[in-house]
Design a protein around this motif. Structure first.
Motif, PDB file in Angstrom:
ATOM      1  N   ASP A 158       0.765  -1.152   0.068  1.00  0.00           N
ATOM      2  CA  ASP A 158      -0.027  -0.095   0.040  1.00  0.00           C
ATOM      3  C   ASP A 158       0.807   1.272  -0.117  1.00  0.00           C
ATOM      4  O   ASP A 158       0.526   2.417  -0.179  1.00  0.00           O
ATOM      5  CB  ASP A 158      -0.935  -0.001   1.192  1.00  0.00           C
ATOM      6  CG  ASP A 158      -2.098  -1.016   0.953  1.00  0.00           C
ATOM      7  OD1 ASP A 158      -2.372  -1.472  -0.077  1.00  0.00           O
ATOM      8  OD2 ASP A 158      -2.625  -1.287   2.119  1.00  0.00           O
ATOM      9  N   ALA A 159       2.125   0.986   0.306  1.00  0.00           N
ATOM     10  CA  ALA A 159       3.054   2.333   0.359  1.00  0.00           C
ATOM     11  C   ALA A 159       3.980   2.272  -0.845  1.00  0.00           C
ATOM     12  O   ALA A 159       4.879   3.136  -0.910  1.00  0.00           O
ATOM     13  CB  ALA A 159       3.781   2.408   1.565  1.00  0.00           C
ATOM     14  N   VAL A 195     -14.833   4.706   6.290  1.00  0.00           N
ATOM     15  CA  VAL A 195     -14.947   3.786   4.832  1.00  0.00           C
ATOM     16  C   VAL A 195     -13.349   3.630   4.324  1.00  0.00           C
ATOM     17  O   VAL A 195     -13.249   2.491   3.984  1.00  0.00           O
ATOM     18  CB  VAL A 195     -15.840   4.259   3.877  1.00  0.00           C
ATOM     19  CG1 VAL A 195     -15.792   3.573   2.636  1.00  0.00           C
ATOM     20  CG2 VAL A 195     -17.236   4.634   4.491  1.00  0.00           C
ATOM     21  N   VAL A 196     -12.416   4.721   4.197  1.00  0.00           N
ATOM     22  CA  VAL A 196     -11.274   4.397   3.700  1.00  0.00           C
ATOM     23  C   VAL A 196     -10.447   3.616   4.838  1.00  0.00           C
ATOM     24  O   VAL A 196      -9.948   2.611   3.947  1.00  0.00           O
ATOM     25  CB  VAL A 196     -10.505   6.081   3.776  1.00  0.00           C
ATOM     26  CG1 VAL A 196      -9.003   5.852   3.685  1.00  0.00           C
ATOM     27  CG2 VAL A 196     -11.021   6.967   2.548  1.00  0.00           C
ATOM     28  N   VAL A 197     -10.657   3.558   5.911  1.00  0.00           N
ATOM     29  CA  VAL A 197      -9.872   2.912   6.639  1.00  0.00           C
ATOM     30  C   VAL A 197     -10.409   1.309   6.528  1.00  0.00           C
ATOM     31  O   VAL A 197      -9.645   0.383   6.590  1.00  0.00           O
ATOM     32  CB  VAL A 197      -9.956   3.174   8.286  1.00  0.00           C
ATOM     33  CG1 VAL A 197      -9.670   1.941   9.318  1.00  0.00           C
ATOM     34  CG2 VAL A 197      -9.423   4.216   8.447  1.00  0.00           C
ATOM     35  N   ALA A 198     -11.767   1.085   6.507  1.00  0.00           N
ATOM     36  CA  ALA A 198     -12.511  -0.069   6.000  1.00  0.00           C
ATOM     37  C   ALA A 198     -11.787  -0.772   4.807  1.00  0.00           C
ATOM     38  O   ALA A 198     -11.132  -1.952   4.870  1.00  0.00           O
ATOM     39  CB  ALA A 198     -14.049  -0.169   5.939  1.00  0.00           C
ATOM     40  N   VAL A 199     -11.800   0.100   3.827  1.00  0.00           N
ATOM     41  CA  VAL A 199     -11.123  -0.240   2.652  1.00  0.00           C
ATOM     42  C   VAL A 199      -9.714  -0.764   2.550  1.00  0.00           C
ATOM     43  O   VAL A 199      -9.370  -1.749   2.196  1.00  0.00           O
ATOM     44  CB  VAL A 199     -11.483   0.723   1.397  1.00  0.00           C
ATOM     45  CG1 VAL A 199     -10.864   0.386   0.197  1.00  0.00           C
ATOM     46  CG2 VAL A 199     -13.041   0.772   1.176  1.00  0.00           C
ATOM     47  N   GLN A 200      -9.113  -0.006   3.404  1.00  0.00           N
ATOM     48  CA  GLN A 200      -7.513  -0.110   3.687  1.00  0.00           C
ATOM     49  C   GLN A 200      -7.428  -1.552   4.271  1.00  0.00           C
ATOM     50  O   GLN A 200      -6.530  -2.174   4.021  1.00  0.00           O
ATOM     51  CB  GLN A 200      -7.194   0.699   4.536  1.00  0.00           C
ATOM     52  CG  GLN A 200      -5.508   0.911   4.569  1.00  0.00           C
ATOM     53  CD  GLN A 200      -4.853   1.584   3.437  1.00  0.00           C
ATOM     54  OE1 GLN A 200      -5.504   2.687   2.915  1.00  0.00           O
ATOM     55  NE2 GLN A 200      -4.147   0.847   2.720  1.00  0.00           N
ATOM     56  N   VAL A 202     -10.187  -4.094   4.084  1.00  0.00           N
ATOM     57  CA  VAL A 202     -10.716  -5.275   3.309  1.00  0.00           C
ATOM     58  C   VAL A 202      -9.741  -5.455   2.183  1.00  0.00           C
ATOM     59  O   VAL A 202      -9.771  -6.711   1.727  1.00  0.00           O
ATOM     60  CB  VAL A 202     -11.791  -4.644   2.948  1.00  0.00           C
ATOM     61  CG1 VAL A 202     -12.534  -5.468   1.852  1.00  0.00           C
ATOM     62  CG2 VAL A 202     -12.880  -4.893   4.154  1.00  0.00           C
ATOM     63  N   MET A 203      -9.009  -4.723   1.416  1.00  0.00           N
ATOM     64  CA  MET A 203      -8.418  -4.718   0.319  1.00  0.00           C
ATOM     65  C   MET A 203      -7.443  -6.194   0.418  1.00  0.00           C
ATOM     66  O   MET A 203      -7.437  -6.940  -0.356  1.00  0.00           O
ATOM     67  CB  MET A 203      -7.982  -3.458  -0.157  1.00  0.00           C
ATOM     68  CG  MET A 203      -7.719  -3.401  -1.528  1.00  0.00           C
ATOM     69  SD  MET A 203      -9.133  -3.389  -2.600  1.00  0.00           S
ATOM     70  CE  MET A 203      -8.402  -3.982  -4.301  1.00  0.00           C
ATOM     71  N   PRO A 204      -6.457  -5.731   1.290  1.00  0.00           N
ATOM     72  CA  PRO A 204      -5.292  -6.648   1.479  1.00  0.00           C
ATOM     73  C   PRO A 204      -5.717  -8.047   1.976  1.00  0.00           C
ATOM     74  O   PRO A 204      -5.315  -9.164   1.919  1.00  0.00           O
ATOM     75  CB  PRO A 204      -4.450  -6.058   2.378  1.00  0.00           C
ATOM     76  CG  PRO A 204      -4.978  -4.968   3.105  1.00  0.00           C
ATOM     77  CD  PRO A 204      -6.292  -4.696   2.110  1.00  0.00           C
ATOM     78  N   THR A 205      -6.925  -8.048   2.759  1.00  0.00           N
ATOM     79  CA  THR A 205      -7.561  -9.346   3.421  1.00  0.00           C
ATOM     80  C   THR A 205      -8.209 -10.151   2.685  1.00  0.00           C
ATOM     81  O   THR A 205      -8.297 -11.130   2.517  1.00  0.00           O
ATOM     82  CB  THR A 205      -7.962  -9.128   4.853  1.00  0.00           C
ATOM     83  OG1 THR A 205      -8.932  -8.122   4.609  1.00  0.00           O
ATOM     84  CG2 THR A 205      -6.982  -8.493   5.889  1.00  0.00           C
TER      85      THR A 205
END
Lengths: 340, 293
Positions: A158-159, A195-200, A202-205
C-alpha cells in the motif's frame, strides 16, 4: 470557476503540499548519503569481509523513519479524502453558500466538474509526490528488508507503486460523495475516514489474495526449512509447523502441514515437538530422527503464495479497481447534485 | 400582461409533508412585486422553485419563459438573494466581486462597485466580519450586478435591524430602478413592502388569495362601520371580514364603486390591515377538512 476553486482550495492545498514538500526535501537531502552507505556495505560484503548481520543492522538502524514514511504514504489517501473531498460540497451546504454559488451563471454540473477535476487531480498529485519521494528514499531499505516484509507484503504494498494514486482518487471521490449526501462537514469527514480505513483493511485481506490464483508449493520438512513448531500450552498439542519455504519476496498466504492424504492437519502427534531446532548441538540427532519419522509418516508442508513478480500486475489491478470506484462515485455526484 | 413567473398546479412535497400544493400564480413583469403570506404559506418554497434550487413534485413553473436554472443563460437572467443572505466568510468583499465577474457573462463591475460603495462596505474586508446588514448588501450587490431580468429576494431583511432594513430596501430600489429588472420580494413585514412595492400578492395556504396593483387594492377596499346587522351582505360589494360588537358591525369590503349607504361610516384602510384581513379571513373560512389536509 477555476479561480474560485483555487481561491477556496488554496489553504488546504498549501497545507498538504507544504508538509509533503518539506518531507520530500528532507528525503532528497538524506537519500544520497543512505545510498552511498548501502553501496559501501555491498562492496564490503562482496569481498566477504563484512559482519554477517551488517545488512540487518543497516536496516534496523533506520527502522523508525522507514516505517514512519510508509505510514505517511498510506495516510495520504485518507488525508485527501477527509480534508479535501468531504468538505468540497458539504461546506457549501453548511454555510448556505450553495444558494450563492449555484445562482451564478454556472450550471451545477459544470461547477462540480471543475471542483472534482481540479481538486481530484491535486489529490492524485499529492499521492504521487508522497509515493515517489518515499520509494526513492527507501530503495536501500526495501532491498535489505527482512523476509516477509517486502513490497508484496500487505503493508508495504500500500506504500509503493502507482496504486496509491488510485486509492487517493477513490478516497477523494468518496469524500465528495459523502459530503453531497450528508451535507454536513464533520459527519462527512468521519464517514469518509471510516470507509477509507475499512477499505484499507478489506483490500489486502479479502480482495488482493484473489486477484490471481495463488502459487502452491509442497515440500518435505527438513532442518533447513523448518522455522518453528506451533504448540498450544506447555507440552500441549502440536498445532502445526511453520516452514521457511517459498521464493524470496513472495507474499505467503498460507503455511500449513498436510498429512499423507493431503489433508490439512489441526493436530500433529505429540512427538513432533522433538522436531524443534535444538538449543544444544547434542539435540541434533533427536531432531533428525523426528524429521525422518515425520517424512516417513507422509507429513509435508504446503505454502500458497503470490510471488514477488506479481507486484506490478497487482498494482495495475488495484489501480483499475480504485479508478472504477472513483468514476462511479463521481458519477453519483453528478446525478445527485441536480436540484431535488 | 406578460408573466415573469408562471406556475400551474405547482406542488412540492418532502416525504409526506407538503410545502406547497396546487399553486397557480402569474407574477407580472416590470413590477416590484411584494409576496406576503403567513409562515408556512409556501413563499420560500415557491421562490426556491422559481430559482431552480428545488424541482417541483407536481405541476410546472416557468420563469422568464424558461425552466428555472436550466442552463447558464437562464441562470444569468435571474438574480437571487436567499433568506440567509449567504456569502463566503473567508473571501473579501472584493473577492466576491471577482467571483461574480468570473462566473457571470453579463456581470457589470461598475454596478457592483457602486453598490458596495453606497452601502459603505470596505472592499478589503472579509465577508465573515461583515454585519448582517452589510452581508445582505453584499449579497444584493452580487445579485444585481449580474444585470438580471428578474431579481428574486426571499425575506432579505428579516434578520436586519430597522436602520439596516431601511438602507437595504433603498439600495434595492435604486438597483431595481437602475437595471430595470422585475423584482419579486417576499416579506412578512408589510410596512417594508409598502415602501418599495407597487404590486402585492397574498399567498395563503399555497393559493394566491389576492393580487394586484397596490394603489388599486387600497382604492377598492373600504372599512365600513355602522349599527349591528346580520347577515353581513352588501349589494355590489364582497365582504372580506366582518366583526361584531353588541351594537356595532365593522366590515372590510371590496367594492369597485364607493359605498353610498348612509347607514355606514366609510373609512380608508391601510395596506397592513388589508393583508391581515385577508390572512384572517382565509384562516376562518378554511373548513376543518382543508386545515387537516
Amino acid at each position: 470557476m477555476i479561480w474560485l476553486t483555487w481561491r477556496q482550495f488554496r489553504f488546504s492545498a498549501l497545507t498538504v503540499f507544504g508538509v509533503l514538500g518539506a518531507v520530500a526535501l528532507a528525503l532528497a537531502h538524506t537519500g544520497p548519503r543512505l545510498s552511498r552507505e548501502y553501496a559501501d556495505l555491498r562492496a564490503a560484503c562482496g569481498g566477504a569481509s563484512c559482519h554477517p548481520e551488517a545488512f540487518e543492522d543497516f536496516f534496523f538502524s533506520h527502522l523508525g523513519v522507514y516505517l514512519g514514511l510508509n505510514a505517511l504514504v498510506i495516510a495520504v489517501p485518507a488525508v485527501v479524502g477527509v480534508f479535501w473531498g468531504a468538505p468540497l460540497i458539504s461546506r457549501e451546504f453548511e454555510t448556505g453558500t450553495q444558494d450563492l454559488v449555484w445562482q451564478q451563471s454556472v450550471p451545477r454540473r459544470r461547477w462540480l466538474a471543475v471542483k472534482l477535476g481540479l481538486v481530484g487531480l491535486a489529490a492524485i498529485a499529492a499521492a504521487g509526490l508522497a509515493v515517489a519521494a518515499v520509494s526513492w528514499w527507501s530503495r536501500p531499505f526495501d532491498a535489505t528488508t527482512i523476509d516477509g516484509a517486502g513490497r508484496m507484503s500487505p503493508v508495504l504494498f500500500d506504500a509503493r507503486g502507482y496504486a496509491v494514486l488510485g486509492r487517493a482518487a477513490f478516497a477523494f471521490a468518496l469524500g465528495a460523495a459523502a459530503g453531497l449526501l450528508i451535507r454536513r462537514t464533520v459527519p462527512a469527514m468521519a464517514v469518509t475516514f471510516a470507509v477509507v480505513v475499512a477499505v484499507q483493511i478489506v483490500m489486502p485481506t479479502m480482495v488482493r489474495p484473489h486477484l490471481a490464483t495463488p502459487a502452491r508449493l509442497e515440500t518435505v520438512i527438513t532442518a533447513n526449512n523448518l522455522n518453528g513448531v506451533e504448540a498450544s500450552g506447555p507440552g500441549g498439542t502440536v498445532r502445526g509447523l511453520q516452514a521457511g519455504i517459498g521464493p524470496p519476496g513472495a507474499w505467503i498466504l498460507t503455511n500449513e502441514t498436510v498429512d499423507s492424504a493431503g489433508r490439512t492437519v489441526d493436530t500433529l502427534p505429540a512427538w513432533v515437538s522433538d522436531c524443534t531446532t535444538p538449543e544444544a548441538p547434542s539435540g541434533e540427532i533427536t531432531q533428525q530422527q523426528c524429521l525422518q519419522r515425520l517424512a516417513a509418516a507422509g507429513y509435508r508442508q504446503v505454502v500458497t503464495y503470490h510471488p514477488a513478480d506479481r507486484f506490478w500486475p497487482f498494482q495495475a489491478y488495484e489501480t483499475a479497481i480504485f479508478g472504477m470506484l472513483s468514476l462511479l462515485l463521481a458519477g453519483f455526484c453528478f446525478l445527485r447534485i441536480r436540484p431535488s | 400582461m406578460t408573466a415573469v413567473v408562471r406556475a400551474q398546479g405547482l406542488g412540492k412535497r418532502y416525504g409526506r409533508r407538503r410545502a406547497l400544493s396546487e399553486c397557480t400564480v402569474d407574477i407580472p413583469a416590470g413590477r416590484v412585486v411584494g409576496l406576503v403570506g403567513p409562515n408556512g404559506a409556501g413563499k420560500t418554497t415557491l421562490l426556491r422553485l422559481a430559482v431552480g434550487q428545488l424541482t417541483p413534485t407536481t405541476g410546472s413553473i416557468e420563469v422568464l419563459g424558461g425552466r428555472p436554472a436550466a442552463d447558464a443563460a437562464q441562470l444569468s437572467r435571474v438574480g437571487y438573494v436567499a433568506q440567509s443572505t449567504p456569502v463566503y466568510s473567508g473571501l473579501t468583499v472584493e473577492e466576491h466581486l471577482m467571483l461574480g465577474d468570473r462566473l457571470n457573462p453579463r456581470w457589470d463591475m461598475r454596478i457592483a462597485r457602486d453598490r458596495i460603495e453606497s452601502a459603505g462596505l470596505d472592499s478589503r474586508q472579509r465577508a465573515g466580519r461583515l454585519s448582517g446588514g452589510q452581508r445582505a448588501q453584499l449579497a444584493l450587490a452580487l445579485a444585481v450586478a449580474k444585470r438580471p431580468d428578474l431579481l428574486i429576494l426571499d425575506e432579505p431583511v428579516s434578520a436586519l435591524d430597522p436602520l439596516a432594513r431601511r438602507e437595504f430596501l433603498s439600495g434595492l430600489m435604486e438597483s431595481a430602478a437602475d437595471t430595470g429588472a422585475s423584482v419579486v420580494v417576499s416579506s412578512h413585514v408589510v410596512g417594508d413592502l409598502e415602501r418599495i412595492c407597487d404590486y402585492l400578492m397574498i399567498l395563503v395556504a399555497s393559493r394566491v388569495r389576492l393580487a394586484g396593483d397596490i394603489d388599486e387594492l387600497l382604492a377598492s377596499h373600504h372599512q365600513l362601520i355602522g349599527p349591528r346587522r346580520d347577515p353581513t351582505t352588501l349589494p355590489g360589494a364582497e365582504v372580506i371580514t366582518a366583526r361584531h360588537t353588541e351594537r356595532q358591525t365593522t366590515l372590510l369590503v371590496r367594492a369597485q364603486r364607493p359605498v353610498d349607504d348612509p347607514a355606514w361610516t366609510v373609512a380608508e384602510i391601510g395596506l397592513e390591515d388589508l393583508v391581515l384581513a385577508y390572512m384572517k379571513a382565509d384562516a376562518a373560512s378554511l373548513s376543518p377538512m382543508e386545515v387537516l389536509r
